[in-house]
Design an enzyme around this catalytic site. Structure first.
Site, PDB file in Angstrom:
ATOM      1  N   GLU A  33       0.841  -1.195   0.000  1.00 29.92           N
ATOM      2  CA  GLU A  33       0.000   0.000   0.000  1.00 29.92           C
ATOM      3  C   GLU A  33       0.876   1.245   0.000  1.00 29.92           C
ATOM      4  O   GLU A  33       1.976   1.253   0.543  1.00 29.92           O
ATOM      5  CB  GLU A  33      -0.932   0.023   1.217  1.00 29.92           C
ATOM      6  CG  GLU A  33      -2.094  -0.931   1.083  1.00 29.92           C
ATOM      7  CD  GLU A  33      -3.224  -0.655   2.069  1.00 29.92           C
ATOM      8  OE1 GLU A  33      -3.247   0.411   2.717  1.00 29.92           O
ATOM      9  OE2 GLU A  33      -4.101  -1.528   2.170  1.00 29.92           O
TER      10      GLU A  33
ATOM     11  N   HIS B  47      -4.815   6.764  -0.161  1.00 27.34           N
ATOM     12  CA  HIS B  47      -3.971   5.571  -0.093  1.00 27.34           C
ATOM     13  C   HIS B  47      -4.522   4.498  -1.026  1.00 27.34           C
ATOM     14  O   HIS B  47      -5.644   4.592  -1.504  1.00 27.34           O
ATOM     15  CB  HIS B  47      -3.788   5.052   1.341  1.00 27.34           C
ATOM     16  CG  HIS B  47      -4.975   4.385   1.936  1.00 27.34           C
ATOM     17  ND1 HIS B  47      -5.952   5.062   2.598  1.00 27.34           N
ATOM     18  CD2 HIS B  47      -5.338   3.078   1.977  1.00 27.34           C
ATOM     19  CE1 HIS B  47      -6.873   4.210   3.036  1.00 27.34           C
ATOM     20  NE2 HIS B  47      -6.531   2.990   2.654  1.00 27.34           N
TER      21      HIS B  47
ATOM     22  N   HIS C 139      -5.358   0.488  -2.212  1.00 25.44           N
ATOM     23  CA  HIS C 139      -5.814  -0.849  -1.825  1.00 25.44           C
ATOM     24  C   HIS C 139      -5.395  -1.773  -2.972  1.00 25.44           C
ATOM     25  O   HIS C 139      -6.218  -2.116  -3.814  1.00 25.44           O
ATOM     26  CB  HIS C 139      -7.332  -0.886  -1.654  1.00 25.44           C
ATOM     27  CG  HIS C 139      -7.844  -0.304  -0.387  1.00 25.44           C
ATOM     28  ND1 HIS C 139      -9.199  -0.258  -0.113  1.00 25.44           N
ATOM     29  CD2 HIS C 139      -7.237   0.244   0.683  1.00 25.44           C
ATOM     30  CE1 HIS C 139      -9.382   0.305   1.070  1.00 25.44           C
ATOM     31  NE2 HIS C 139      -8.205   0.622   1.568  1.00 25.44           N
TER      32      HIS C 139
ATOM     33  N   ASP D 206     -10.033   2.299   7.734  1.00 23.93           N
ATOM     34  CA  ASP D 206     -10.193   3.576   7.028  1.00 23.93           C
ATOM     35  C   ASP D 206     -11.255   4.433   7.707  1.00 23.93           C
ATOM     36  O   ASP D 206     -11.028   5.619   7.979  1.00 23.93           O
ATOM     37  CB  ASP D 206     -10.596   3.355   5.568  1.00 23.93           C
ATOM     38  CG  ASP D 206      -9.530   2.682   4.737  1.00 23.93           C
ATOM     39  OD1 ASP D 206      -8.333   2.774   5.073  1.00 23.93           O
ATOM     40  OD2 ASP D 206      -9.901   2.041   3.728  1.00 23.93           O
TER      41      ASP D 206
END
Length: 160
Positions: free
Chosen positions: A30, A92, A94, A105
């Site tokens: 990630e 970010h 995934h 999250d």
């Protein structure tokens, strides 16, 4: 009392960045960073971003923003803009999933919006797609989500 409809404007260069991340994140740890932008009444305009630095923790299913470069970039943007561009959220990837926010999250977004006392934008990027979310203080779930939209008129994309 009528609720204020909040919008997020994502500028074209940010769209290109998110598209590029969506095209290259599969199979990698990630990644993430901050979203920098302006507040225009109830709306947010995303103008820039930071990228992972050596101090960040990147794992196959987790990203922790810890590198001081994120704060330095936000401070520089604030100073260069005369106080109009600031930290307005995070993004970010995934790499092994979709753009639905995880329980982690949602907890992070709730904590950040509570700490800032203002709505914040969040972008999730997955292989081939990305989504933008708007979280408001005091609400347990994001209130706006749209998957990768089509660019409008060269000005960016509005999520409402």
């Amino acid at each position: 009392m009528t609720a204020v409809r909040r919008r997020v404007l994502v500028r074209p260069d940010v769209i290109r960045f998110l598209d590029a991340e969506a095209g290259s994140c599969a199979g990698r740890p990630e990644a993430g960073g901050t979203l920098l932008g302006s507040r225009r009444g109830p709306d947010l305009e995303i103008l820039g971003w930071t990228v992972p630095g050596p101090g960040d923790d990147r794992r196959p299913h987790a990203f922790t923003r810890a590198d001081p470069r994120h704060q330095a970039a936000a401070t520089a943007a604030w100073n260069a803009s005369g106080g109009t561009v600031a930290f307005v959220g995070e993004w970010h990837t995934h790499p092994a999933g979709g753009v639905a926010p995880s329980a982690v999250d949602l907890r992070t977004w709730k904590r950040l919006t509570k700490a800032n006392g203002r709505p914040m934008a969040f972008a999730l990027v997955a292989p081939g797609e990305w989504g933008v979310f708007l979280a408001r203080p005091g609400l347990p779930r994001p209130v706006v989500r749209r998957s990768r939209p089509i660019e409008h008129s060269g000005l960016g994309v509005v999520f409402a």
